[in-house]
Design an enzyme around this catalytic site. Structure first.
Site, PDB file in Angstrom:
ATOM      1  N   TYR A 184      -2.072  -1.619  10.409  1.00 14.16           N
ATOM      2  CA  TYR A 184      -2.685  -1.648   8.640  1.00 14.16           C
ATOM      3  C   TYR A 184      -0.787  -0.963   8.028  1.00 14.16           C
ATOM      4  O   TYR A 184      -0.061  -1.892   7.266  1.00 14.16           O
ATOM      5  CB  TYR A 184      -3.032  -0.676   7.628  1.00 14.16           C
ATOM      6  CG  TYR A 184      -3.818  -0.802   6.379  1.00 14.16           C
ATOM      7  CD1 TYR A 184      -3.843  -1.665   5.488  1.00 14.16           C
ATOM      8  CD2 TYR A 184      -3.149   0.260   5.797  1.00 14.16           C
ATOM      9  CE1 TYR A 184      -3.978  -1.740   4.198  1.00 14.16           C
ATOM     10  CE2 TYR A 184      -3.544   0.245   4.261  1.00 14.16           C
ATOM     11  CZ  TYR A 184      -3.964  -0.913   3.918  1.00 14.16           C
ATOM     12  OH  TYR A 184      -4.320  -0.878   2.329  1.00 14.16           O
TER      13      TYR A 184
ATOM     14  N   ALA B 109       2.214  -0.736   9.179  1.00  8.74           N
ATOM     15  CA  ALA B 109       3.023  -1.789   9.431  1.00  8.74           C
ATOM     16  C   ALA B 109       2.948  -2.793   8.957  1.00  8.74           C
ATOM     17  O   ALA B 109       4.169  -2.952   8.769  1.00  8.74           O
ATOM     18  CB  ALA B 109       3.019  -1.606  11.306  1.00  8.74           C
TER      19      ALA B 109
ATOM     20  N   SER C  24       0.422  -1.355  -0.120  1.00 10.41           N
ATOM     21  CA  SER C  24      -0.030  -0.250   0.195  1.00 10.41           C
ATOM     22  C   SER C  24       1.170   0.825   0.220  1.00 10.41           C
ATOM     23  O   SER C  24       2.312   1.640   0.432  1.00 10.41           O
ATOM     24  CB  SER C  24      -0.903  -0.342   1.411  1.00 10.41           C
ATOM     25  OG  SER C  24      -1.528   1.694   1.699  1.00 10.41           O
TER      26      SER C  24
END
Length: 258
Positions: free
Chosen positions: A153, A155, A140
């Protein structure tokens, strides 16, 4: 363009919905033989109606026994594998770090980071049996930029890039290429839920939160699931034969997350 993917054997995790369904459709259009897994039976049923030629299984990628069962079946059926797309992931909580429950942290890490590990460890022998292939991990833009209120998220997605770079070095001599795709703000129901949660956290309206997010994107627009699928097809095709160990953003140039 001839993608060179006709007849290639492909696994797409969480391939029955959202970005995963777009990836599934792109590989089917390229003539690949595709297997998908998901945890939602309704989505799997919808995917079966749309792509009846695609085999599927109800598989939670965070569970080693379920992943093992899926790859045992594929080993019997195919004997080898050409492409693994580690797409499965969850958004995790939207909360300040001090308000993030340990259980929410553990679930996000289990799906987003342990899942790709469990699938890859079983896929590699099949990729080697094919004489090489391609692994694509969905990270992402939150895997290269800090993401306030999204600690688990972000991490997990930074971790996916670490897996990608490590596996690219480890598996390269076996002609297995490993890359990460970093989607930006992807249009869809999931993104609308994220916007709603962040709007509530900041105490602002939904549309104001949307504009706040897009103001940090150079192109001032979201990307689509199809944009992501097109990039994956490219890097898995012969046109991407020399691309490995890379983290490729498909994001309209997100400058900042906040």
């Amino acid at each position: 363009m001839d993608t060179g993917l006709n007849g290639k054997r492909v696994v797409v995790t969480a391939g029955a919905q959202g970005i995963g369904l777009a990836i599934t459709g792109a590989f089917v259009a390229a003539g690949a033989t595709v297997h998908i897994c998901d945890v939602n039976d309704d989505f799997l049923a919808d995917a079966k109606r749309k792509f009846p030629q695609v085999s599927q299984s109800h598989t939670d990628v965070s569970k080693a026994d379920q992943v093992d069962a899926m790859f045992a079946e594929l080993t019997t059926r195919w004997g080898a594998l050409d492409v693994l797309v580690n797409n499965a992931g969850i958004a995790g909580p939207t909360a300040a770090v001090e308000d993030t429950a340990p259980g929410d942290w553990e679930q996000t890490i289990a799906v987003n980071l342990t899942g790709p590990f469990l699938c890859t460890r079983r896929a590699v022998p099949l990729l080697k049996a094919a004489g090489g292939g391609s692994i694509v991990n969905l990270s992402s833009i939150a895997g290269r930029l800090g993401f306030p209120l999204r600690t688990p998220y972000s991490a997990s997605k930074f971790g996916v890039i670490g897996l990608t770079q490590t596996w690219a070095m480890e598996l390269g001599p076996s002609r297995i290429r490993v890359n990460a795709i970093l989607p930006g703000i992807v249009a869809g129901d999931r993104q609308e839920r994220v916007i709603a949660a962040k709007a509530a956290s900041y105490g602002i309206g939904h549309e104001a939160m949307r504009q706040r997010l897009l103001s940090k994107v150079s192109l001032r627009s979201m990307v689509t699931a199809q944009d992501i699928a097109h990039q994956i097809i490219f890097i898995c095709s012969p046109a991407g034969a020399s691309i490995s160990g890379q983290s490729l953003s498909v994001c309209g140039n997100v400058e900042h997350l906040g």
